[in-house]
Design a protein around this motif. Structure first.
Motif, PDB file in Angstrom:
ATOM      1  N   THR A  26      17.998   3.147  21.765  1.00  9.96           N
ATOM      2  CA  THR A  26      18.097   1.685  22.006  1.00  9.96           C
ATOM      3  C   THR A  26      19.278   1.050  21.284  1.00  9.96           C
ATOM      4  OG1 THR A  26      15.694   1.906  21.661  1.00  9.96           O
ATOM      5  CG2 THR A  26      16.460  -0.208  22.474  1.00  9.96           C
ATOM      6  N   ARG A  27      20.387   1.787  21.175  1.00  4.70           N
ATOM      7  CA  ARG A  27      21.497   1.266  20.369  1.00  4.70           C
ATOM      8  C   ARG A  27      22.599   0.588  21.176  1.00  4.70           C
ATOM      9  NH1 ARG A  27      18.230   2.950  16.958  1.00  4.70           N
ATOM     10  NH2 ARG A  27      18.815   3.664  14.877  1.00  4.70           N
ATOM     11  N   MET A  28      22.426   0.411  22.494  1.00  8.11           N
ATOM     12  CA  MET A  28      23.472  -0.276  23.239  1.00  8.11           C
ATOM     13  C   MET A  28      23.445  -1.758  22.859  1.00  8.11           C
ATOM     14  SD  MET A  28      24.308  -0.039  27.311  1.00  8.11           S
ATOM     15  CE  MET A  28      23.999   1.682  27.580  1.00  8.11           C
ATOM     16  N   THR A  29      24.623  -2.310  22.586  1.00  9.06           N
ATOM     17  CA  THR A  29      24.679  -3.703  22.122  1.00  9.06           C
ATOM     18  C   THR A  29      24.835  -4.661  23.306  1.00  9.06           C
ATOM     19  OG1 THR A  29      27.084  -3.704  21.936  1.00  9.06           O
ATOM     20  CG2 THR A  29      25.856  -2.957  19.994  1.00  9.06           C
ATOM     21  N   THR A  30      24.519  -5.917  23.051  1.00  6.45           N
ATOM     22  CA  THR A  30      24.682  -6.942  24.100  1.00  6.45           C
ATOM     23  C   THR A  30      26.139  -7.001  24.536  1.00  6.45           C
ATOM     24  OG1 THR A  30      22.891  -8.182  23.060  1.00  6.45           O
ATOM     25  CG2 THR A  30      24.252  -9.379  24.631  1.00  6.45           C
ATOM     26  N   GLU A  31      27.033  -6.906  23.567  1.00  6.18           N
ATOM     27  CA  GLU A  31      28.476  -6.963  23.843  1.00  6.18           C
ATOM     28  C   GLU A  31      28.912  -5.843  24.796  1.00  6.18           C
ATOM     29  OE1 GLU A  31      32.108  -6.647  20.902  1.00  6.18           O
ATOM     30  OE2 GLU A  31      30.639  -8.113  20.176  1.00  6.18           O
ATOM     31  N   GLN A  32      28.273  -4.667  24.659  1.00  9.01           N
ATOM     32  CA  GLN A  32      28.605  -3.551  25.552  1.00  9.01           C
ATOM     33  C   GLN A  32      28.070  -3.788  26.969  1.00  9.01           C
ATOM     34  OE1 GLN A  32      26.857  -0.471  22.983  1.00  9.01           O
ATOM     35  NE2 GLN A  32      28.824   0.590  23.006  1.00  9.01           N
ATOM     36  N   ALA A  58      14.867  -2.946  17.823  1.00  6.87           N
ATOM     37  CA  ALA A  58      16.185  -2.355  17.555  1.00  6.87           C
ATOM     38  C   ALA A  58      17.270  -3.426  17.411  1.00  6.87           C
ATOM     39  CB  ALA A  58      16.565  -1.375  18.656  1.00  6.87           C
ATOM     40  N   SER A  59      17.195  -4.496  18.218  1.00  8.38           N
ATOM     41  CA  SER A  59      18.198  -5.571  18.127  1.00  8.38           C
ATOM     42  C   SER A  59      18.197  -6.178  16.733  1.00  8.38           C
ATOM     43  CB  SER A  59      17.902  -6.689  19.133  1.00  8.38           C
ATOM     44  OG  SER A  59      18.066  -6.229  20.433  1.00  8.38           O
ATOM     45  N   LEU A  60      17.011  -6.530  16.263  1.00  4.94           N
ATOM     46  CA  LEU A  60      16.898  -7.179  14.951  1.00  4.94           C
ATOM     47  C   LEU A  60      17.218  -6.198  13.823  1.00  4.94           C
ATOM     48  CD1 LEU A  60      13.509  -9.055  15.523  1.00  4.94           C
ATOM     49  CD2 LEU A  60      15.717 -10.180  15.202  1.00  4.94           C
ATOM     50  N   ARG A  61      16.636  -5.004  13.905  1.00 10.99           N
ATOM     51  CA  ARG A  61      16.676  -4.057  12.796  1.00 10.99           C
ATOM     52  C   ARG A  61      18.028  -3.364  12.647  1.00 10.99           C
ATOM     53  NH1 ARG A  61      12.005  -1.388  10.545  1.00 10.99           N
ATOM     54  NH2 ARG A  61      10.801  -2.141  12.331  1.00 10.99           N
ATOM     55  N   PHE A  62      18.574  -2.888  13.765  1.00 16.57           N
ATOM     56  CA  PHE A  62      19.774  -2.053  13.670  1.00 16.57           C
ATOM     57  C   PHE A  62      21.053  -2.733  14.131  1.00 16.57           C
ATOM     58  CE2 PHE A  62      16.185   0.927  14.524  1.00 16.57           C
ATOM     59  CZ  PHE A  62      16.135   1.507  13.267  1.00 16.57           C
ATOM     60  N   LEU A  63      20.933  -3.617  15.117  1.00 15.94           N
ATOM     61  CA  LEU A  63      22.147  -4.195  15.703  1.00 15.94           C
ATOM     62  C   LEU A  63      22.473  -5.572  15.133  1.00 15.94           C
ATOM     63  CD1 LEU A  63      21.417  -3.240  19.439  1.00 15.94           C
ATOM     64  CD2 LEU A  63      22.725  -1.935  17.751  1.00 15.94           C
ATOM     65  N   LYS A  64      21.522  -6.114  14.366  1.00 18.14           N
ATOM     66  CA  LYS A  64      21.691  -7.465  13.791  1.00 18.14           C
ATOM     67  C   LYS A  64      22.010  -8.481  14.902  1.00 18.14           C
ATOM     68  CE  LYS A  64      20.859  -6.585   9.452  1.00 18.14           C
ATOM     69  NZ  LYS A  64      19.629  -5.820   9.710  1.00 18.14           N
TER      70      LYS A  64
END
Length: 470
Positions: A26-32, A58-64
């Motif tokens: 779940t590491r794909m970012t919104t920007e990507q 994952a958004s909160l925890r890893f991607l900030k």
């Protein structure tokens, strides 16, 4: 037997949620994701699954990142396509049951921020844990899709699935999803299951599976021929392995048949070209483990979903007990049986998996018992399809009372208390829901967010500190 109506197959695209959850944690970012939304919106998908599941955590925890902000950006970008999310019934997107008022508010805010279809499931297939979310979705004029967590075992007969489907339809669900999280549904079994469900209910049937065991595309083919309405696929750079079958392949397979999607392969190729460098980068950095791309036939033998396999590997690595992998795999079905044979899907998969690891590492079964295992055996997650192993139950919880009513009936309303606890950090209504699900993780994120704002406007931060003395 009703005649199967041959019609174009509808497709739910998973690349913005389940595909990257399954392959790159779940590491794909919104920007990507945002630059390709415009093209994806032109495809003609039935829906795009882009939120819920593990994306929130994952958004909160890893991607900030603020998951609510991601959803609003998707809503702005997808002008013609329905947005879909995955929702864990009474557990929302967290790992425990929440009070009804939290579930209702979360559904309300999800729909208000842009979700059209909420796929709601329960890790035990206990329909009582779905009622609140379905009602809330209907109230907000959302599409409530109830997912049956597909699994194998003596209790899971065709009658079981048909009865479940009928109850789901009576509950007010708008559609049903067969959620095959471990890739256990075999092609000819899919024909049988889809045919039986189509005969029993009048609402649409969708099929979701994973490629883990290698049969998924064949399963889709047989399900589509049997009359399934929608299937979940992923754009090829993030397809296969522990993800879904590839969108382009399913589109091409049915081209020129009555099931033809009518999708433009040139457009799909452009979308695939966009995601390919993201996949290459994930392979280079090690985020995408090539092991997750192969076929793992053990899935069919041990019924362990792909995500759970990688969890077990990392738990054993931490304990320096990687040599115990196969012992743990063999222990999983035994623990599952002791706990009433639940489907293995979040959070039951984590509960069963972790307990299996402890049983093997400690050298004695149930010598060390997690609080979640105790909660399952006390009925606090809901009713299982089979009874618990009485000896295991006695060893783990002694004479502790076991509840038989809906677990959430014991949870007092939580919203007021949560609002008070996190008032200091609140910048939008939705913040209280982020806090409700992940108090510590959300608080860390709120601190990070405030620090970022301070960099932008030190004066504003100064004012805020006066208002909320720490």
């Amino acid at each position: 037997m009703a005649e199967v109506v041959k019609k174009p197959i509808k497709i739910t695209e998973t690349i913005l949620r389940d595909a990257h959850q399954s392959l790159i944690a779940t590491r794909m970012t919104t920007e990507q994701m945002l630059p390709i939304v415009d093209k994806m919106d032109k495809v003609g998908y039935h829906s795009v699954e882009c939120w819920g599941g593990a994306t929130f955590d994952a958004s909160l925890r890893f991607l900030k990142e603020d998951p609510w902000d991601r959803l609003r950006k998707f809503r702005d970008g997808f002008k013609n396509t329905k947005l879909q999310m995955l929702f864990r019934g009474q557990n929302i997107l967290g790992y425990r049951p929440y009070a009804d008022d939290v579930v209702e508010y979360f559904v309300q805010k999800s729909i208000a921020n842009g979700i059209d279809i909420i796929r709601i499931f329960d890790c035990l297939n206990d329909l009582r844990n779905l009622q609140t979310a379905v009602k809330a979705s209907n109230k907000e004029k959302g599409h409530a899709q109830v997912a049956l967590s597909y699994t194998l075992g003596d209790a899971y007969t065709m009658d079981y699935w048909v009865n479940m489907a009928k109850q789901v339809e009576d509950m007010g669900a708008n559609s049903i999803c067969i959620k095959d999280m471990a890739g256990l549904l075999l092609p000819y079994k899919a024909t049988e299951l889809v045919s039986a469900l189509k005969e029993a209910v009048s609402i649409p049937i969708q099929l979701h599976t994973h490629y883990t065991s290698g049969v998924a595309s064949m399963t889709y083919m047989k399900a589509i021929e049997a009359g399934v309405d929608v299937v979940d696929t992923a754009m090829s750079p993030f397809a296969l392995g522990t993800s879904q079958p590839a969108t382009e392949v399913i589109v091409e397979t049915f081209k020129g048949t009555p099931y033809d999607t009518g999708f433009d392969q040139k457009l799909l190729a452009e979308i695939a070209d966009y995601f390919r460098p993201i996949r290459d980068e994930a392979l280079e950095s090690g985020l995408l483990n090539p092991k997750n791309l192969g076929v793992n036939i053990k899935t069919l033998l041990y019924q362990v979903p792909g995500g759970m396999l990688s969890n077990l590997t990392s738990q054993l690595k931490e304990q320096h007990a990687e040599d115990k992998f196969y012992e743990v795999l063999e222990e999983v079905p035994r623990v599952r049986k002791d706990l009433g044979e639940p489907p293995l899907v979040t959070p039951s998969s984590q509960i069963v998996g972790t307990q299996a690891v402890f049983n093997v590492i400690m050298g004695e079964r149930y010598k060390m018992v997690t609080k979640e295992t105790k909660a399952v055996l006390s009925g606090k997650y809901g009713a299982t399809v089979k009874p618990f192993n009485p000896e295991v139950q006695k060893k783990c919880i002694g004479d502790e009372p076991v509840i038989t009513h809906r677990p959430a009936d014991d949870i007092a309303p939580e919203m007021d208390k949560l609002e008070k606890e996190m008032a200091q950090w609140k910048e939008q209504d939705e913040d209280v829901l982020s806090y409700a699900l992940f108090p510590q993780v959300a608080t860390d994120f709120f601190k990070y967010r405030e620090a970022q704002q301070t960099k932008v406007d030190p004066k504003a931060a100064d004012e805020k500190n006066k208002a909320y003395p720490v």
